[in-house]
Design a protein around this motif. Structure first.
Motif, short mmCIF file in Angstrom:
data_model
loop_
_atom_site.label_atom_id
_atom_site.label_comp_id
_atom_site.label_asym_id
_atom_site.label_seq_id
_atom_site.Cartn_x
_atom_site.Cartn_y
_atom_site.Cartn_z
N GLU A 144 0.82 -0.89 0.47
CA GLU A 144 0.19 0.34 0.05
C GLU A 144 0.77 1.22 0.28
N SER A 145 1.65 1.22 1.01
CA SER A 145 2.67 2.49 0.57
C SER A 145 3.07 2.65 -0.24
N GLN A 146 3.89 1.25 -1.17
CA GLN A 146 4.78 1.68 -2.22
C GLN A 146 4.01 2.75 -3.81
N PHE A 147 2.00 1.73 -3.36
CA PHE A 147 1.83 2.03 -3.92
C PHE A 147 1.41 3.68 -3.98
N LEU A 148 1.26 4.57 -2.69
CA LEU A 148 0.96 5.46 -2.68
C LEU A 148 1.93 6.34 -2.61
N LEU A 155 6.77 12.69 6.88
CA LEU A 155 7.37 13.33 5.58
C LEU A 155 6.65 12.32 4.39
N ARG A 156 6.71 10.65 4.97
CA ARG A 156 5.74 10.17 4.30
C ARG A 156 4.54 9.79 4.24
N ASN A 157 4.32 9.71 5.82
CA ASN A 157 2.66 9.68 5.95
C ASN A 157 2.00 10.81 5.46
N ALA A 158 2.16 12.04 5.55
CA ALA A 158 1.64 12.77 4.38
C ALA A 158 1.47 13.45 2.94
N ILE A 159 2.44 12.22 2.00
CA ILE A 159 2.15 11.94 1.27
C ILE A 159 1.75 11.13 1.13
N MET A 160 1.38 10.14 1.70
CA MET A 160 0.57 8.86 1.68
C MET A 160 -0.71 9.07 1.84
N ALA A 161 -0.72 10.75 3.23
CA ALA A 161 -2.64 11.20 2.96
C ALA A 161 -2.93 11.74 1.70
N ALA A 162 -1.93 12.52 1.16
CA ALA A 162 -2.83 13.69 0.04
C ALA A 162 -2.70 12.00 -0.54
N SER A 163 -1.68 10.75 -1.52
CA SER A 163 -2.76 10.17 -2.61
C SER A 163 -4.04 10.07 -2.44
N ALA A 164 -4.24 9.02 -0.67
CA ALA A 164 -5.00 8.74 0.03
C ALA A 164 -6.32 9.61 -0.74
N SER A 165 -5.91 11.13 0.01
CA SER A 165 -7.11 11.59 -0.12
C SER A 165 -7.50 11.86 -1.39
N HIS A 166 -6.37 11.97 -2.89
CA HIS A 166 -6.90 11.53 -3.74
C HIS A 166 -7.24 10.64 -4.33
N MET A 167 -7.03 9.37 -4.08
CA MET A 167 -7.40 8.72 -4.48
C MET A 167 -9.45 8.38 -4.30
N THR A 168 -9.69 9.08 -2.69
CA THR A 168 -11.11 9.43 -2.41
C THR A 168 -11.94 9.44 -3.51
N TRP A 169 -11.49 10.09 -4.37
CA TRP A 169 -11.95 11.07 -5.12
C TRP A 169 -12.94 9.68 -6.90
N LYS A 170 -11.75 8.78 -6.62
CA LYS A 170 -12.26 7.72 -7.22
C LYS A 170 -12.90 6.61 -6.46
N ASN A 171 -12.62 6.46 -4.85
CA ASN A 171 -13.45 5.17 -4.31
C ASN A 171 -13.10 5.55 -3.09
N SER A 172 -14.62 5.66 -2.82
CA SER A 172 -14.53 6.73 -1.41
C SER A 172 -13.66 5.64 0.17
N SER A 173 -13.50 4.22 -0.51
CA SER A 173 -13.30 2.69 0.81
C SER A 173 -11.48 3.38 0.96
N TYR A 182 -3.55 8.01 7.81
CA TYR A 182 -2.26 8.35 6.84
C TYR A 182 -2.04 10.40 7.86
N HIS A 183 -2.54 11.19 7.73
CA HIS A 183 -2.83 12.84 7.74
C HIS A 183 -2.65 12.53 9.54
N MET A 184 -3.66 12.28 10.45
CA MET A 184 -3.12 11.41 11.72
C MET A 184 -1.76 12.01 12.22
N LYS A 185 -1.40 10.52 11.38
CA LYS A 185 -0.02 9.93 11.59
C LYS A 185 0.72 11.01 11.24
N ALA A 186 0.96 11.94 10.48
CA ALA A 186 1.17 12.94 9.74
C ALA A 186 1.73 14.29 10.86
N ILE A 187 0.71 14.40 11.10
CA ILE A 187 0.50 15.77 12.34
C ILE A 187 1.02 14.97 13.63
#
Length: 158
Positions: A11-15, A51-69, A77-82
């Protein structure tokens, strides 16, 4: 894929790949061969979990537009970055060096991007946090002493 990313879960590699292929190109005016997000920020994330968690949060958020899961993973990931940023707080790292400063600023800029992606309510709050951080680090000129700092300041200004 860089060898250092092979140690990460699928999942991390994908994001991270998704960020490189889909988010990073959209964040620069012209996506030339060089892209600061892909060429400077992503390599740092190989070693920097916050930083990796922030990037993965941004990617997962972008993916949410296609798939709400993806929403719950984006939040995770957002909370981990914070949480990672909180650990980097100057009260715990009173002798923060240029690299640590740049990583913190990178993380904040990526969180700004994530908020733009989700059309979130925290953009102005995050932007003020970034501006306050820049001032606490001696201002823009101090941040711009290296190529990454220059790139980040360009992103904050646009």
């Amino acid at each position: 894929m860089p060898r250092s990313l092979e140690a990460l879960d699928c999942e991390s590699q994908f994001l991270l790949s998704y960020f490189s292929d889909n988010v990073a190109p959209a964040m620069v005016a012209i996506n030339f061969v060089f892209n600061g997000y892909r060429d400077m920020v992503l390599p740092i994330s190989e070693q920097e979990t916050t930083l990796r968690n922030a990037i993965m949060a941004a990617s997962a958020s972008h993916m949410t537009w296609k798939n709400s899961s993806w929403k719950s993973r984006a939040t995770k990931y957002h909370m981990k970055a914070i949480q990672g940023l909180k650990k980097r707080d100057k009260t715990q790292f009173p002798k923060e060096n240029e690299r640590d400063r740049d990583i913190s600023l990178c993380t904040m800029v990526i969180l700004l991007i994530e908020d733009m992606i989700i059309v979130g309510p925290d953009f102005h709050l995050l932007l003020e946090m970034v501006k306050t951080f820049i001032q606490s680090e001696g201002g823009e000129n101090n941040i711009e002493k290296n190529p990454l700092g220059k790139f980040l300041m360009q992103q904050v200004r646009k």
